[in-house]
Structure formats: C-alpha cells, structure tokens
Scaffold this motif. Structure first.
Motif, PDB file in Angstrom:
ATOM      1  N   MET A  96      -0.004   2.004   9.701  1.00  0.00           N
ATOM      2  CA  MET A  96      -1.217   1.916   8.916  1.00  0.00           C
ATOM      3  C   MET A  96      -1.878   0.585   9.251  1.00  0.00           C
ATOM      4  N   ARG A  97      -3.173   0.631   9.352  1.00  0.00           N
ATOM      5  CA  ARG A  97      -3.911  -0.594   9.645  1.00  0.00           C
ATOM      6  C   ARG A  97      -3.740  -1.598   8.503  1.00  0.00           C
ATOM      7  N   GLU A  98      -3.713  -2.843   8.882  1.00  0.00           N
ATOM      8  CA  GLU A  98      -3.473  -3.904   7.901  1.00  0.00           C
ATOM      9  C   GLU A  98      -4.527  -3.918   6.799  1.00  0.00           C
ATOM     10  N   GLU A  99      -5.784  -3.698   7.156  1.00  0.00           N
ATOM     11  CA  GLU A  99      -6.851  -3.719   6.147  1.00  0.00           C
ATOM     12  C   GLU A  99      -6.679  -2.584   5.134  1.00  0.00           C
ATOM     13  N   VAL A 100      -6.240  -1.423   5.594  1.00  0.00           N
ATOM     14  CA  VAL A 100      -5.989  -0.283   4.703  1.00  0.00           C
ATOM     15  C   VAL A 100      -4.799  -0.594   3.808  1.00  0.00           C
ATOM     16  N   TYR A 101      -3.740  -1.110   4.399  1.00  0.00           N
ATOM     17  CA  TYR A 101      -2.544  -1.467   3.641  1.00  0.00           C
ATOM     18  C   TYR A 101      -2.883  -2.473   2.544  1.00  0.00           C
ATOM     19  N   ASP A 102      -3.583  -3.543   2.908  1.00  0.00           N
ATOM     20  CA  ASP A 102      -3.936  -4.585   1.941  1.00  0.00           C
ATOM     21  C   ASP A 102      -4.819  -4.030   0.825  1.00  0.00           C
ATOM     22  N   TYR A 103      -5.765  -3.190   1.192  1.00  0.00           N
ATOM     23  CA  TYR A 103      -6.662  -2.602   0.196  1.00  0.00           C
ATOM     24  C   TYR A 103      -5.900  -1.727  -0.791  1.00  0.00           C
ATOM     25  N   LEU A 104      -5.020  -0.874  -0.279  1.00  0.00           N
ATOM     26  CA  LEU A 104      -4.253   0.015  -1.147  1.00  0.00           C
ATOM     27  C   LEU A 104      -3.262  -0.769  -2.014  1.00  0.00           C
ATOM     28  N   ARG A 105      -2.717  -1.864  -1.498  1.00  0.00           N
ATOM     29  CA  ARG A 105      -1.848  -2.729  -2.305  1.00  0.00           C
ATOM     30  C   ARG A 105      -2.653  -3.330  -3.462  1.00  0.00           C
ATOM     31  N   GLU A 106      -3.850  -3.817  -3.161  1.00  0.00           N
ATOM     32  CA  GLU A 106      -4.706  -4.390  -4.205  1.00  0.00           C
ATOM     33  C   GLU A 106      -5.166  -3.324  -5.191  1.00  0.00           C
ATOM     34  N   TYR A 107      -5.309  -2.107  -4.715  1.00  0.00           N
ATOM     35  CA  TYR A 107      -5.764  -1.007  -5.572  1.00  0.00           C
ATOM     36  C   TYR A 107      -4.710  -0.639  -6.609  1.00  0.00           C
ATOM     37  N   GLY A 108      -3.418  -0.873  -6.270  1.00  0.00           N
ATOM     38  CA  GLY A 108      -2.386  -0.615  -7.254  1.00  0.00           C
ATOM     39  C   GLY A 108      -1.129   0.076  -6.754  1.00  0.00           C
ATOM     40  N   PHE A 109      -1.022   0.269  -5.450  1.00  0.00           N
ATOM     41  CA  PHE A 109       0.149   0.934  -4.898  1.00  0.00           C
ATOM     42  C   PHE A 109       1.201  -0.084  -4.484  1.00  0.00           C
ATOM     43  N   SER A 110       2.471   0.305  -4.607  1.00  0.00           N
ATOM     44  CA  SER A 110       3.564  -0.576  -4.213  1.00  0.00           C
ATOM     45  C   SER A 110       3.828  -0.457  -2.709  1.00  0.00           C
ATOM     46  N   LYS A 111       4.568  -1.410  -2.191  1.00  0.00           N
ATOM     47  CA  LYS A 111       4.960  -1.378  -0.781  1.00  0.00           C
ATOM     48  C   LYS A 111       5.762  -0.109  -0.489  1.00  0.00           C
ATOM     49  N   GLU A 112       6.642   0.241  -1.412  1.00  0.00           N
ATOM     50  CA  GLU A 112       7.488   1.417  -1.233  1.00  0.00           C
ATOM     51  C   GLU A 112       6.648   2.699  -1.183  1.00  0.00           C
ATOM     52  N   GLU A 113       5.641   2.773  -2.052  1.00  0.00           N
ATOM     53  CA  GLU A 113       4.770   3.955  -2.054  1.00  0.00           C
ATOM     54  C   GLU A 113       4.020   4.077  -0.733  1.00  0.00           C
ATOM     55  N   LEU A 114       3.513   2.965  -0.245  1.00  0.00           N
ATOM     56  CA  LEU A 114       2.751   3.004   1.007  1.00  0.00           C
ATOM     57  C   LEU A 114       3.645   3.390   2.177  1.00  0.00           C
ATOM     58  N   THR A 115       4.872   2.921   2.161  1.00  0.00           N
ATOM     59  CA  THR A 115       5.823   3.316   3.205  1.00  0.00           C
ATOM     60  C   THR A 115       6.084   4.814   3.125  1.00  0.00           C
ATOM     61  N   SER A 116       6.239   5.316   1.920  1.00  0.00           N
ATOM     62  CA  SER A 116       6.459   6.750   1.711  1.00  0.00           C
ATOM     63  C   SER A 116       5.252   7.563   2.169  1.00  0.00           C
ATOM     64  N   PHE A 117       4.052   7.091   1.831  1.00  0.00           N
ATOM     65  CA  PHE A 117       2.825   7.786   2.254  1.00  0.00           C
ATOM     66  C   PHE A 117       2.780   7.887   3.766  1.00  0.00           C
ATOM     67  N   GLU A 118       3.117   6.782   4.422  1.00  0.00           N
ATOM     68  CA  GLU A 118       3.051   6.741   5.879  1.00  0.00           C
ATOM     69  C   GLU A 118       4.068   7.696   6.512  1.00  0.00           C
ATOM     70  N   LYS A 119       5.240   7.823   5.901  1.00  0.00           N
ATOM     71  CA  LYS A 119       6.254   8.751   6.413  1.00  0.00           C
ATOM     72  C   LYS A 119       5.819  10.199   6.218  1.00  0.00           C
ATOM     73  N   GLU A 120       5.205  10.476   5.078  1.00  0.00           N
ATOM     74  CA  GLU A 120       4.804  11.850   4.771  1.00  0.00           C
ATOM     75  C   GLU A 120       3.518  12.256   5.493  1.00  0.00           C
ATOM     76  N   ASN A 121       2.588  11.317   5.617  1.00  0.00           N
ATOM     77  CA  ASN A 121       1.275  11.613   6.186  1.00  0.00           C
ATOM     78  C   ASN A 121       1.058  10.739   7.418  1.00  0.00           C
ATOM     79  N   GLU A 122       1.329  11.296   8.585  1.00  0.00           N
ATOM     80  CA  GLU A 122       1.217  10.519   9.818  1.00  0.00           C
ATOM     81  C   GLU A 122      -0.216  10.081  10.117  1.00  0.00           C
ATOM     82  N   ASN A 123      -1.203  10.698   9.477  1.00  0.00           N
ATOM     83  CA  ASN A 123      -2.592  10.295   9.680  1.00  0.00           C
ATOM     84  C   ASN A 123      -2.901   8.928   9.084  1.00  0.00           C
TER      85      ASN A 123
END
Length: 71
Positions: free
Chosen positions: A1-28
């Motif tokens: 995942m691009r760093e800007e997307v990751y940082d934005y979603l972290r600020e939006y309210g998602f945890s690191k673990e959730e984002l890792t899970s999203f990336e595993k489930e959704n390769e897009n």
C-alpha cells in the motif's frame, strides 16, 4: 500500500493490524491511490454515513476501499 494511503487511513481511524489485514485480503490496496480512497469515502459520506459507519463498512468489506467510481 502506498505510504500516503496508509498514513491517511491510520489518521482516519484504522489500526496497523487492520491495514495489514486489508492488504492481505484485498491485493488492490497495493495499487490504489489517495484520490481513489477519498472518492470512496466521499461516496459513502454522500450516502449520509458518518465516519464510524464508514469505518465499519471498510472493516466488513475492504474491497470498498479500492472500488472504482464506475460502481
């Protein structure tokens, strides 16, 4: 995942673990950009969902983060 997307979603309210899970489930997640993510959030906001509801939608369906605007 691009760093800007990751940082934005972290600020939006998602945890690191959730984002890792999203990336595993959704390769897009690797290919999406901040503009597309914002379009999807705006789409849900325009459907009168509040931030907490949008977070729930994304948690239940990580593909909503990367869906193109030709829904």
């Amino acid at each position: 995942m691009r760093e800007e997307v990751y940082d934005y979603l972290r600020e939006y309210g998602f945890s690191k673990e959730e984002l890792t899970s999203f990336e595993k489930e959704n390769e897009n997640m690797f290919f999406t950009n901040l503009v597309e993510v914002n379009k999807n959030i705006d789409f849900l906001t325009n459907k009168r969902l509040i931030k907490e509801e949008i977070i729930t939608v994304f948690r239940n369906n990580p593909f909503m983060i990367t869906v193109k605007d030709n829904r």
